[in-house]
Enzyme design. Sequence first.
Site, PDB file in Angstrom:
ATOM      1  N   HIS A 265      50.626  38.484  31.254  1.00  0.00           N
ATOM      2  CA  HIS A 265      50.337  38.285  32.691  1.00  0.00           C
ATOM      3  C   HIS A 265      50.833  39.533  33.419  1.00  0.00           C
ATOM      4  O   HIS A 265      50.340  40.632  33.176  1.00  0.00           O
ATOM      5  CB  HIS A 265      51.009  36.984  33.125  1.00  0.00           C
ATOM      6  CG  HIS A 265      50.656  36.479  34.479  1.00  0.00           C
ATOM      7  ND1 HIS A 265      49.641  37.003  35.235  1.00  0.00           N
ATOM      8  CD2 HIS A 265      51.196  35.484  35.238  1.00  0.00           C
ATOM      9  CE1 HIS A 265      49.565  36.351  36.384  1.00  0.00           C
ATOM     10  NE2 HIS A 265      50.508  35.430  36.411  1.00  0.00           N
ATOM     11  N   HIS A 304      40.405  39.926  30.626  1.00  0.00           N
ATOM     12  CA  HIS A 304      40.878  39.014  31.661  1.00  0.00           C
ATOM     13  C   HIS A 304      40.237  37.656  31.448  1.00  0.00           C
ATOM     14  O   HIS A 304      39.086  37.586  31.022  1.00  0.00           O
ATOM     15  CB  HIS A 304      40.509  39.555  33.050  1.00  0.00           C
ATOM     16  CG  HIS A 304      41.313  38.945  34.138  1.00  0.00           C
ATOM     17  ND1 HIS A 304      41.004  37.723  34.683  1.00  0.00           N
ATOM     18  CD2 HIS A 304      42.435  39.375  34.755  1.00  0.00           C
ATOM     19  CE1 HIS A 304      41.899  37.441  35.602  1.00  0.00           C
ATOM     20  NE2 HIS A 304      42.785  38.412  35.667  1.00  0.00           N
ATOM     21  N   ASP A 360      46.145  45.888  35.726  1.00  0.00           N
ATOM     22  CA  ASP A 360      47.347  46.517  35.180  1.00  0.00           C
ATOM     23  C   ASP A 360      47.077  47.833  34.470  1.00  0.00           C
ATOM     24  O   ASP A 360      48.010  48.527  34.082  1.00  0.00           O
ATOM     25  CB  ASP A 360      48.027  45.560  34.191  1.00  0.00           C
ATOM     26  CG  ASP A 360      48.653  44.404  34.914  1.00  0.00           C
ATOM     27  OD1 ASP A 360      49.302  44.651  35.941  1.00  0.00           O
ATOM     28  OD2 ASP A 360      48.487  43.254  34.474  1.00  0.00           O
TER      29      ASP A 360
END
Length: 426
Positions: A265, A304, A360
């Site tokens: 995460h 994702h 990210d």
Amino acid sequence: MADILQIQRPATGAAADLAITEATIRATELRQFDIDGEPLATYDPGFMNTAVCHSSITYIDGEAGVLEYRGYPIDELAEHSTYLEVAYLLLNGELPNPTQLAEWESLITTHRMIPDKLKTVLAGFPYDAHPMTILMASTAAFFSFYPDARNFTDPEARALNIARLIAKMPTLAAFAYRKGKAKPYINPDDNYGYCHNFLAMLFKQAERRYSADPRLIRAMEVLFILHADHEQNCSTNAVRSVASSGNDLYTCASAGIGALHGPLHGGANEAVLKMLREIGTVDRVPEFIEGVKSGRTRMMGFGHRVYKNYDPRAKIIKRSVEDVFEVTGVNPLLEVAKELEKYGLEDEYFVKRRLYPNVDFYSGLIYEALGFPPEMFTVLFAVPRTSGWCAQYQEFITDPDNKIARPKQIYTGHRTRGYVPMEERG
Ligand code: ACO
């Protein structure tokens, strides 16, 4: 005609019409089917296809790569808004007018300090403690300082504690950072906005007044906006789940921080930097890709649960990278990241699985360029995500459908058996 789903169980002849509303069926309606004495249920590890709430905060279309807060596209908010404007929007449903924004900013400024006694809690952590553990524990500790947070059904008490948490999070994060560096804490500066003040609390040295480059302040605002909310992700689900047993905001936010810390995460940006460092140079990218394809490792910052297209946040961050590098100088790992992305967008392994860069993938490079050590990266995610958690918490508390979270299980263990005395155990 009402939209229905007809279900039949040929083995018994049982049949039922289940109402379809909002593209869902009510899972409890399946219970009317009796399967050998057990009511029929669905099996859905990781909530792959289960809606757990109604929400009007954030909209995502993962197929198309769309992200909107309260209906506003993320790229427009990132271009025109400040983080505090966006936090107001998430909490109140509308962008603030100038008076509302001034009042909101002033409220946040008023609550930036953390209780003095909390500093003794911070002092108790080892010098090399991960700042996320400090953040998690200290956020939970806020409840001992603000016990009125238990009055969460009172809108005034709830609003006050939401403002407190959003205001104090950067202070706590900056203190956790400086503790790791054995540097004295810097108190908030009332003359600075949210992001500028955060940078000052982090990086101020001996100078009388710290002044950040406006391009860095803007990059921080953009990063904070992009991370503010993301509907029912793992940490938001943790916040709602912990709220469901009647908890205060601080306990719930602390649970959210814990969930965010995981490398699948919010911890992914830290893992991305580690991965880029291990690869080191562009010529080693093909070898790394082979490792990913053979299942030895994962390409962190890729893939994702919801986006099966380019994560819209990654596109915006990629633009910010250039702005930040103008001020800080170029991070050589950028070339490695770009090469990885090229493979990721062309190689059949990633194309077939619809794996694209996520938020990210590039954020770690910016954070590193700003001078943050990797263990701070997830902290820099938690600070802005706090406004999303607060908005989701508030929505949960005021939802008449809310219920204590209690999933079912499929039991696979033994059934009742005789107790085995110690002397008879092998
Ligand atoms: N690298 C290589 N292969 C991957 C990756 C990856 N990053 N992500 C998924 N896959 C593969 C899986 O191995 C699987 O392949 P298979 O069908 O051959 O078994 C397939 O793609 C589907 O993957 P799942 O793990 O089932 O997808 P899920 O939706 O459960 O996981 C997740 C999503 C956890 C984000 C995953 O893509 C991942 O681990 N990514 C890397 C970590 C990361 O970047 N996390 C940040 C997410 S964004 C955020 O939380 C802010």
